[in-house]
Design an enzyme around this catalytic site. Structure first.
Site, PDB file in Angstrom:
ATOM      1  N   ASN A  90      12.602  18.298  11.766  1.00  0.00           N
ATOM      2  CA  ASN A  90      14.013  17.900  11.701  1.00  0.00           C
ATOM      3  C   ASN A  90      14.973  19.087  11.658  1.00  0.00           C
ATOM      4  OD1 ASN A  90      13.244  15.282  11.879  1.00  0.00           O
ATOM      5  ND2 ASN A  90      13.540  14.786   9.706  1.00  0.00           N
ATOM      6  N   ARG A 142       4.091  12.178  16.309  1.00  0.00           N
ATOM      7  CA  ARG A 142       5.507  12.532  16.454  1.00  0.00           C
ATOM      8  C   ARG A 142       5.912  13.589  15.425  1.00  0.00           C
ATOM      9  NH1 ARG A 142       9.007   8.193  15.022  1.00  0.00           N
ATOM     10  NH2 ARG A 142      10.394   9.958  15.067  1.00  0.00           N
ATOM     11  N   ASP A 180      12.203  10.457   3.256  1.00  0.00           N
ATOM     12  CA  ASP A 180      11.051  10.728   4.126  1.00  0.00           C
ATOM     13  C   ASP A 180       9.773  11.008   3.321  1.00  0.00           C
ATOM     14  OD1 ASP A 180      12.762  10.381   6.232  1.00  0.00           O
ATOM     15  OD2 ASP A 180      13.006  12.511   6.680  1.00  0.00           O
ATOM     16  N   ASP A 220      28.092   5.254  13.982  1.00  0.00           N
ATOM     17  CA  ASP A 220      29.546   5.103  13.982  1.00  0.00           C
ATOM     18  C   ASP A 220      30.261   6.321  13.398  1.00  0.00           C
ATOM     19  OD1 ASP A 220      28.173   4.186  11.628  1.00  0.00           O
ATOM     20  OD2 ASP A 220      30.091   3.492  10.834  1.00  0.00           O
ATOM     21  N   ARG A 232      20.274   1.980  11.707  1.00  0.00           N
ATOM     22  CA  ARG A 232      20.572   3.361  12.112  1.00  0.00           C
ATOM     23  C   ARG A 232      21.827   3.498  12.976  1.00  0.00           C
ATOM     24  NH1 ARG A 232      15.225   6.923  12.564  1.00  0.00           N
ATOM     25  NH2 ARG A 232      16.764   8.437  11.893  1.00  0.00           N
TER      26      ARG A 232
HETATM   27  N1  EPU Z   1      24.738   6.155   8.584  1.00  0.00           N
HETATM   28  C1  EPU Z   1      25.811   5.367   8.940  1.00  0.00           C
HETATM   29  N2  EPU Z   1      26.541   5.714  10.061  1.00  0.00           N
HETATM   30  C2  EPU Z   1      26.246   6.816  10.776  1.00  0.00           C
HETATM   31  C3  EPU Z   1      25.162   7.620  10.414  1.00  0.00           C
HETATM   32  C4  EPU Z   1      24.410   7.262   9.300  1.00  0.00           C
HETATM   33  O1  EPU Z   1      26.092   4.370   8.285  1.00  0.00           O
HETATM   34  O2  EPU Z   1      26.966   7.091  11.765  1.00  0.00           O
HETATM   35  C5  EPU Z   1      23.932   5.808   7.400  1.00  0.00           C
HETATM   36  C6  EPU Z   1      22.513   5.364   7.785  1.00  0.00           C
HETATM   37  O3  EPU Z   1      22.474   3.987   8.091  1.00  0.00           O
HETATM   38  C7  EPU Z   1      21.722   5.714   6.543  1.00  0.00           C
HETATM   39  C8  EPU Z   1      22.449   6.958   5.995  1.00  0.00           C
HETATM   40  O4  EPU Z   1      23.717   6.973   6.627  1.00  0.00           O
HETATM   41  O5  EPU Z   1      21.845   4.690   5.602  1.00  0.00           O
HETATM   42  C9  EPU Z   1      21.744   8.276   6.268  1.00  0.00           C
HETATM   43  O6  EPU Z   1      21.434   8.402   7.637  1.00  0.00           O
HETATM   44  P1  EPU Z   1      21.402   9.821   8.377  1.00  0.00           P
HETATM   45  O7  EPU Z   1      22.441   9.798   9.431  1.00  0.00           O
HETATM   46  O8  EPU Z   1      21.423  10.915   7.372  1.00  0.00           O
HETATM   47  O9  EPU Z   1      19.976   9.794   9.071  1.00  0.00           O
HETATM   48  P2  EPU Z   1      19.629  10.538  10.422  1.00  0.00           P
HETATM   49  O10 EPU Z   1      20.442  11.741  10.530  1.00  0.00           O
HETATM   50  O11 EPU Z   1      19.602   9.560  11.539  1.00  0.00           O
HETATM   51  C10 EPU Z   1      17.806  12.138   9.425  1.00  0.00           C
HETATM   52  C11 EPU Z   1      16.348  12.399   9.661  1.00  0.00           C
HETATM   53  C12 EPU Z   1      15.538  11.220   9.143  1.00  0.00           C
HETATM   54  C13 EPU Z   1      15.833  11.031   7.654  1.00  0.00           C
HETATM   55  C14 EPU Z   1      17.343  10.876   7.418  1.00  0.00           C
HETATM   56  C15 EPU Z   1      17.721  10.812   5.957  1.00  0.00           C
HETATM   57  C16 EPU Z   1      16.403  13.785  11.629  1.00  0.00           C
HETATM   58  C17 EPU Z   1      16.116  13.940  13.083  1.00  0.00           C
HETATM   59  N3  EPU Z   1      16.140  12.595  11.079  1.00  0.00           N
HETATM   60  O12 EPU Z   1      18.113  10.958  10.149  1.00  0.00           O
HETATM   61  O13 EPU Z   1      14.169  11.578   9.305  1.00  0.00           O
HETATM   62  O14 EPU Z   1      15.177   9.887   7.164  1.00  0.00           O
HETATM   63  O15 EPU Z   1      18.044  11.979   8.029  1.00  0.00           O
HETATM   64  O16 EPU Z   1      17.313  11.963   5.305  1.00  0.00           O
HETATM   65  O17 EPU Z   1      16.852  14.728  10.988  1.00  0.00           O
HETATM   66  C18 EPU Z   1      11.870  11.194   9.658  1.00  0.00           C
HETATM   67  O18 EPU Z   1      11.724  12.406   9.888  1.00  0.00           O
HETATM   68  O19 EPU Z   1      10.893  10.416   9.460  1.00  0.00           O
HETATM   69  C19 EPU Z   1      13.213  10.621   9.597  1.00  0.00           C
HETATM   70  C20 EPU Z   1      13.455   9.324   9.781  1.00  0.00           C
END
Ligand code: EPU
Length: 434
Positions: free
Chosen positions: A23, A400, A308, A125, A122
């Site tokens: 990540n 992955r 995670d 927005d 996910r």
């Molecule tokens: N959220 C919103 N709107 C947005 C973006 C996020 O409501 O526009 C909410 C999500 O629904 C969630 C929270 O914010 O409830 C956190 O989501 P975040 O955006 O931080 O997740 P992400 O960036 O999509 C990354 C990791 C994930 C990890 C999460 C939380 C990467 C590529 N992915 O995802 O990793 O679970 O942060 O720490 O960095 C994994 O590696 O298995 C994995 C899923």
């Protein structure tokens, strides 16, 4: 599809070299879109998600080659197209990380809107609201996000994240480094992967100040250079291998890692009786030889307990004495491993976003199915403590995110084997039948 077989009731003894963080590597690779100079990234893990990101970037015009097993060179002299199609984006949500740098350097981007996945809806927005605040015009059409910067480029702004988002913060940082003026991000994510991205961007000439408390200030510059950068160690892989010797016994030393990324997690392991010793770049984990205590966790953004690592800790709860609880606060559907853990005999009840685990119900091997990356590894952990031979299906989820997975466990004495699927493809079967 390949399967993995694990013989249970095994103690672990050995050393594991931790790989570079998936990540962290994914946004670092996307940062190459911001410059026409070469970026060389070291300590890149060979994973399915990295291969998908290479396909996305090559499609956009990047020249990419492996310089050695874990060193990759990326050069985006010209952006050929600013469109990342559904076929690539649907394979990996992190493809959305191309949006910020494309908007910043090229002024426009079309990226397929990622769908939901096994762990939740996910949404993205907040990413889009952030780009709009910088002056971008965003529309959704035909399942694609169409983003266009104003004629004179993106404009710096003050943006407060209503929810802490990791890739949202990374996307905004990458959009802001080439924007006009100053962008101040508040309630920004503080994960070590964010800081790693800022470190690379500063090396290539960006002007970023990260106070490591949630405020990141970026002053736009007109162009960026190349650099050589080493990806930080994978804290989630580290945490996973910390749990492994606690499932049925043993001791393991993890090398090439950074214990400071895992303070709250290691505190939990110590509090239940695990023996933990750390140096600057290693962690020694040993089972005390008697039952571990039950414990409660609540997932939260960094520096809290990472979502995670929730599934892995739930597998651990199954062998601890007494009642443990999990509060999952990040992903609304991240209990997909519960029905599979129950197939081993685990006693787990789910009430909304809370799971209650009654520990030390005898675990027995079973055929189980991986549903997402971290869920699948929790099943392997449970299999280590279960009596008999477990068969894990849908192994591609593991590939992955866990580099050399079976090799690393085997080097600690675990009997684990991959069974490649040699079943002919449907087309071949049809050809033979017709
Ligand atoms: N959220 C919103 N709107 C947005 C973006 C996020 O409501 O526009 C909410 C999500 O629904 C969630 C929270 O914010 O409830 C956190 O989501 P975040 O955006 O931080 O997740 P992400 O960036 O999509 C990354 C990791 C994930 C990890 C999460 C939380 C990467 C590529 N992915 O995802 O990793 O679970 O942060 O720490 O960095 C994994 O590696 O298995 C994995 C899923």
């Amino acid at each position: 599809m390949d399967k993995i077989e694990i013989i249970g009731r095994q103690t672990l003894k050995g050393d594991v070299r931790i790989s570079g963080a998936k990540n962290a590597a994914l946004p670092l690779m996307c940062a190459s879109l911001l410059t026409d100079k070469e970026i060389i990234l070291k300590n890149i893990p060979r994973l399915g998600d990295i291969a998908t990101m290479i396909s996305v970037l090559e499609h956009l015009g990047a020249a990419i080659h492996w310089k050695s097993h874990d060193i990759i060179s990326l050069n985006v002299a010209h952006i050929e197209t600013s469109e990342a199609p559904y076929d690539l984006v649907r394979k990996m949500r992190a493809s959305i990380l191309a949006l910020g740098p494309l908007l910043g350097r090229y002024g426009q981007a079309i990226v397929s809107l990622p769908g939901g996945c096994a762990i939740g809806v996910r949404p993205i927005d907040i990413h889009l609201k952030g780009f709009e605040k910088m002056g971008a015009h965003i529309t959704i059409d035909g399942g694609n996000i169409h983003a266009k910067a104003p004629q004179n480029g993106l404009q710096g702004c003050d943006f407060h994240f209503p929810v802490v988002t990791v890739t949202g913060t990374e996307n905004m940082i990458m959009a802001a480094v080439l924007a006009n003026g100053v962008t101040t991000l508040t309630n920004a994510a503080q994960e070590p992967e964010i800081n790693d991205l800022c470190d690379l961007l500063v090396k290539i000439g960006a002007d970023i100040h990260n106070d490591l408390k949630g405020t990141i200030t970026i002053t736009g510059v007109s162009s960026l250079n190349g650099a050589i950068h080493s990806v930080i160690p994978d804290r989630i892989e580290t945490g996973t291998y910390c749990v492994a010797p606690l499932m049925y016994g043993g001791d393991v030393t993890l090398h090439n890692t950074d214990p400071s990324y895992l303070n709250s997690f290691l505190d939990v392991l110590k509090s239940i009786g695990a023996i933990i010793k750390t140096t600057d770049d290693s962690i020694y984990v040993s089972h005390p030889g008697h039952s571990l205590k039950s414990f409660d966790i609540s997932t939260s953004p960094y520096p809290g307990i990472a979502t995670d690592l929730q599934a892995q800790l739930m597998a651990l709860m199954c062998v601890c004495k007494g009642t443990s609880t999990v509060l999952e606060n990040i992903w609304e559907n991240r209990f997909m491993h519960v029905p599979e853990l129950r197939r081993f005999g685990a006693n787990i009840t789910v009430e909304g976003h809370k799971a209650i685990v009654e520990g030390q119900y005898p675990l027995k091997a079973a055929p189980v199915m991986a549903t997402d990356l971290r869920a699948s590894v929790s099943l392997v952990l449970a299999a280590l403590a279960a009596e008999g031979k477990t068969v894990l299906n849908r192994v591609y989820h593991l590939d992955r995110g866990y580099e050399n997975f079976e090799h690393k466990l085997r080097s600690c004495g675990v009997h684990i084997e991959r069974k490649p699927n040699h079943t002919p493809s449907v087309n071949l079967v049809q050809t033979i039948a017709s």
